[in-house]
Design a protein around this motif. Structure first.
Motif, mmCIF file in Angstrom:
data_model
loop_
_atom_site.group_PDB
_atom_site.id
_atom_site.type_symbol
_atom_site.label_atom_id
_atom_site.label_comp_id
_atom_site.label_asym_id
_atom_site.label_seq_id
_atom_site.Cartn_x
_atom_site.Cartn_y
_atom_site.Cartn_z
ATOM 1 N N SER A 76 -4.475 0.389 3.634
ATOM 2 C CA SER A 76 -4.197 0.502 2.205
ATOM 3 C C SER A 76 -3.238 -0.599 1.767
ATOM 4 N N ARG A 77 -3.308 -0.951 0.510
ATOM 5 C CA ARG A 77 -2.357 -1.908 -0.045
ATOM 6 C C ARG A 77 -1.369 -1.218 -0.987
ATOM 7 N N LEU A 78 -1.277 0.107 -0.835
ATOM 8 C CA LEU A 78 -0.324 0.909 -1.596
ATOM 9 C C LEU A 78 0.588 1.598 -0.591
ATOM 10 N N MET A 79 1.892 1.505 -0.803
ATOM 11 C CA MET A 79 2.838 1.996 0.208
ATOM 12 C C MET A 79 3.909 2.870 -0.430
ATOM 13 N N PRO A 94 1.498 -4.505 1.311
ATOM 14 C CA PRO A 94 1.123 -3.741 0.115
ATOM 15 C C PRO A 94 1.242 -4.584 -1.149
ATOM 16 N N ILE A 153 -3.496 5.617 0.701
ATOM 17 C CA ILE A 153 -2.112 5.144 0.611
ATOM 18 C C ILE A 153 -1.484 5.181 1.992
ATOM 19 N N TYR A 154 -0.426 4.415 2.196
ATOM 20 C CA TYR A 154 0.267 4.356 3.484
ATOM 21 C C TYR A 154 1.691 4.853 3.260
#
Length: 209
Positions: free
Chosen positions: A56-59, A135, A98-99
């Motif tokens: 994911s590129r959302l953290m 992210p 998400i991460y």
């Protein structure tokens, strides 16, 4: 691996070295697992590093594990984690998109807040973590996370809703501060402000794609 008897400065240097040498997420996980420079690790059951999707590129970066996280070895799995899941679902996200990690990887005794020294010792790992995940945006949940990442002593009630371009090693990532779900369980009236933050996070995700 640093023995528990080393000085704080030696432990900090070891953390920085281990983080810098980790060239993959798997190597970073191993480095964190093997780090012995934080005495609190000896009282924790598990090292709690991440949950969600590493691609994911959302953290999300929270604070520290609680009792349930310490048992399961994943962040945000207790009551606060259940609320986080509902919050994410409200903007069309889940743990597959998400991460999630924390500023501190071991449960402090009695669920106390990690000390500034403990957070500082883990900061090289957090910075490297962000560098490796890459992210587009970061959501900092809670005062411990927001204050450390924003490099300020300002409290979360004033920081929440604010964006800052935070430098994580070689990366600069837009980072939004918001309340921790555990705080919202104690202060449900603040959920309205958190909803505003979530909408801002959703908007930034769209513009960053």
């Amino acid at each position: 691996m640093a023995p528990a008897s080393v000085s704080v400065s030696e432990a900090a240097a070891e953390a920085a070295r281990l983080a810098a040498e980790a060239d993959t997420l798997e190597a970073l996980y191993a480095a964190i697992e093997g780090f012995e420079g934080v005495p609190v690790k000896a009282t924790a059951n598990r090292t709690v590093i991440f949950d969600g999707n590493p691609d994911s590129r959302l953290m999300i970066i929270g604070e520290a594990p609680g009792a349930e996280e310490d048992r399961q070895g994943k962040p945000f799995v207790g009551a606060a984690g259940q609320l986080l899941d509902r919050m994410l679902a409200a903007i069309g996200l889940d743990r597959d998109s998400i991460y999630i990690t924390n500023m501190f990887f071991w449960r402090p005794p009695g669920n106390r807040t990690p000390t500034p020294q403990e957070i500082a010792l883990c900061r090289p790992f957090v910075q490297r973590h962000v560098e490796l995940v890459k992210p587009r945006v970061v959501l900092a949940l809670g005062g411990t996370s927001a204050k450390s990442l924003f490099d300020t002593e300002t409290g979360i009630t004033r920081l929440r809703g604010q964006w800052k371009d935070v430098v994580y090693g070689s990366l600069t990532v837009p980072t939004l501060a918001s309340f921790h779900p555990a705080y919202l369980l104690r202060q449900p009236a603040q959920k309205r402000l958190s909803w505003e933050d979530l909408l801002a996070f959703k908007d930034r995700i769209g513009s960053a794609q």
